[in-house]
Design a protein around this motif. Sequence first.
Motif, PDB file in Angstrom:
ATOM      1  N   LEU A   1       0.819  -1.215   0.000  1.00  0.00           N
ATOM      2  CA  LEU A   1       0.000   0.000   0.000  1.00  0.00           C
ATOM      3  C   LEU A   1       0.858   1.272   0.000  1.00  0.00           C
ATOM      4  N   PHE A   2       1.980   1.203   0.675  1.00  0.00           N
ATOM      5  CA  PHE A   2       2.871   2.354   0.760  1.00  0.00           C
ATOM      6  C   PHE A   2       4.260   1.891   1.160  1.00  0.00           C
ATOM      7  N   ALA A   3       5.229   2.782   0.993  1.00  0.00           N
ATOM      8  CA  ALA A   3       6.605   2.594   1.454  1.00  0.00           C
ATOM      9  C   ALA A   3       6.882   3.726   2.434  1.00  0.00           C
ATOM     10  N   ALA A   4       8.065   3.723   3.036  1.00  0.00           N
ATOM     11  CA  ALA A   4       8.412   4.781   3.993  1.00  0.00           C
ATOM     12  C   ALA A   4       9.853   5.231   3.770  1.00  0.00           C
ATOM     13  N   VAL A   5      10.047   6.528   3.753  1.00  0.00           N
ATOM     14  CA  VAL A   5      11.389   7.102   3.657  1.00  0.00           C
ATOM     15  C   VAL A   5      11.804   7.520   5.057  1.00  0.00           C
ATOM     16  N   ARG A   6      12.904   6.930   5.545  1.00  0.00           N
ATOM     17  CA  ARG A   6      13.421   7.264   6.874  1.00  0.00           C
ATOM     18  C   ARG A   6      14.304   8.504   6.770  1.00  0.00           C
ATOM     19  N   VAL A   7      13.946   9.509   7.570  1.00  0.00           N
ATOM     20  CA  VAL A   7      14.695  10.769   7.598  1.00  0.00           C
ATOM     21  C   VAL A   7      15.155  10.991   9.039  1.00  0.00           C
ATOM     22  N   PRO A   8      16.462  11.075   9.272  1.00  0.00           N
ATOM     23  CA  PRO A   8      16.943  11.274  10.641  1.00  0.00           C
ATOM     24  C   PRO A   8      16.645  12.684  11.158  1.00  0.00           C
ATOM     25  N   GLY A   9      16.335  12.767  12.439  1.00  0.00           N
ATOM     26  CA  GLY A   9      16.039  14.049  13.070  1.00  0.00           C
ATOM     27  C   GLY A   9      17.133  15.091  12.899  1.00  0.00           C
ATOM     28  N   PRO A  10      18.431  14.721  13.056  1.00  0.00           N
ATOM     29  CA  PRO A  10      19.482  15.734  12.902  1.00  0.00           C
ATOM     30  C   PRO A  10      19.487  16.413  11.526  1.00  0.00           C
ATOM     31  N   LEU A  11      19.060  15.707  10.505  1.00  0.00           N
ATOM     32  CA  LEU A  11      18.976  16.311   9.180  1.00  0.00           C
ATOM     33  C   LEU A  11      17.911  17.412   9.179  1.00  0.00           C
ATOM     34  N   LEU A  12      16.789  17.161   9.840  1.00  0.00           N
ATOM     35  CA  LEU A  12      15.730  18.167   9.922  1.00  0.00           C
ATOM     36  C   LEU A  12      16.148  19.354  10.786  1.00  0.00           C
ATOM     37  N   ILE A  13      16.885  19.082  11.846  1.00  0.00           N
ATOM     38  CA  ILE A  13      17.381  20.175  12.691  1.00  0.00           C
ATOM     39  C   ILE A  13      18.331  21.062  11.890  1.00  0.00           C
ATOM     40  N   ALA A  14      19.212  20.444  11.100  1.00  0.00           N
ATOM     41  CA  ALA A  14      20.134  21.226  10.268  1.00  0.00           C
ATOM     42  C   ALA A  14      19.363  22.081   9.269  1.00  0.00           C
ATOM     43  N   LEU A  15      18.287  21.539   8.745  1.00  0.00           N
ATOM     44  CA  LEU A  15      17.486  22.244   7.749  1.00  0.00           C
ATOM     45  C   LEU A  15      16.677  23.391   8.349  1.00  0.00           C
ATOM     46  N   THR A  16      16.143  23.180   9.539  1.00  0.00           N
ATOM     47  CA  THR A  16      15.263  24.178  10.147  1.00  0.00           C
ATOM     48  C   THR A  16      15.962  25.060  11.172  1.00  0.00           C
ATOM     49  N   ASN A  17      17.127  24.623  11.641  1.00  0.00           N
ATOM     50  CA  ASN A  17      17.838  25.316  12.714  1.00  0.00           C
ATOM     51  C   ASN A  17      16.965  25.403  13.966  1.00  0.00           C
ATOM     52  N   ASN A  18      16.216  24.316  14.201  1.00  0.00           N
ATOM     53  CA  ASN A  18      15.297  24.269  15.333  1.00  0.00           C
ATOM     54  C   ASN A  18      15.201  22.827  15.819  1.00  0.00           C
ATOM     55  N   ALA A  19      15.272  22.605  17.115  1.00  0.00           N
ATOM     56  CA  ALA A  19      15.192  21.251  17.660  1.00  0.00           C
ATOM     57  C   ALA A  19      13.880  20.988  18.396  1.00  0.00           C
ATOM     58  N   LYS A  20      12.975  21.955  18.422  1.00  0.00           N
ATOM     59  CA  LYS A  20      11.688  21.753  19.102  1.00  0.00           C
ATOM     60  C   LYS A  20      10.829  20.799  18.281  1.00  0.00           C
ATOM     61  N   VAL A  21      10.359  19.755  18.928  1.00  0.00           N
ATOM     62  CA  VAL A  21       9.560  18.739  18.254  1.00  0.00           C
ATOM     63  C   VAL A  21       8.334  19.351  17.580  1.00  0.00           C
ATOM     64  N   SER A  22       7.639  20.224  18.265  1.00  0.00           N
ATOM     65  CA  SER A  22       6.431  20.819  17.687  1.00  0.00           C
ATOM     66  C   SER A  22       6.755  21.637  16.440  1.00  0.00           C
ATOM     67  N   GLU A  23       7.901  22.295  16.442  1.00  0.00           N
ATOM     68  CA  GLU A  23       8.309  23.088  15.272  1.00  0.00           C
ATOM     69  C   GLU A  23       8.715  22.182  14.117  1.00  0.00           C
TER      70      GLU A  23
END
Length: 145
Positions: free
Chosen positions: A16-38
């Motif tokens: 039905l679907f696949a999943a792409v795993r994205v590590p949290g540190p990559l998102l922090i680097a992209l957003t410059n924010n570590a708040k989960v809600s953000e």
Amino acid sequence: MEWQEHQVAMLPLGTLFAAVRVPGPLLIALTNNAKVSELDAFLRRALDGGPVICDPHFFRYYALVPASTPRTWHQALDDWRALDVDCLGRGSYLGVPRLDAVDGTQARASYWSAPMDSAAMLCRPLAVARLIAAGRHCLGPEAEA
């Protein structure tokens, strides 16, 4: 029954679907924010409301994409594996949280960072690829090491 007992159900990927795993540190680097809600709000915007599951214990996000995505992403995945990015399909299982698990502040195995609006709505692979490429750029040359 798994949702009642364990708060997550192990579902097979690749049909039905696949999943792409994205590590949290990559998102922090992209957003410059570590708040989960953000980070959750950012993912909802960046992936146009496509469904994303967060595993807070390992600080990884799983963008749900069409089942065909792992077959078409071979070259990109070779480049992204050093970042701990992977595309999981046939032969893999994903812990999918209950549909009401949408709050990252409660202690749970996983939750919907971007809730699934409908079973037919998945993340667009191109939007996920752009997000990963932008995060890789923000991490800089040390990400390749």
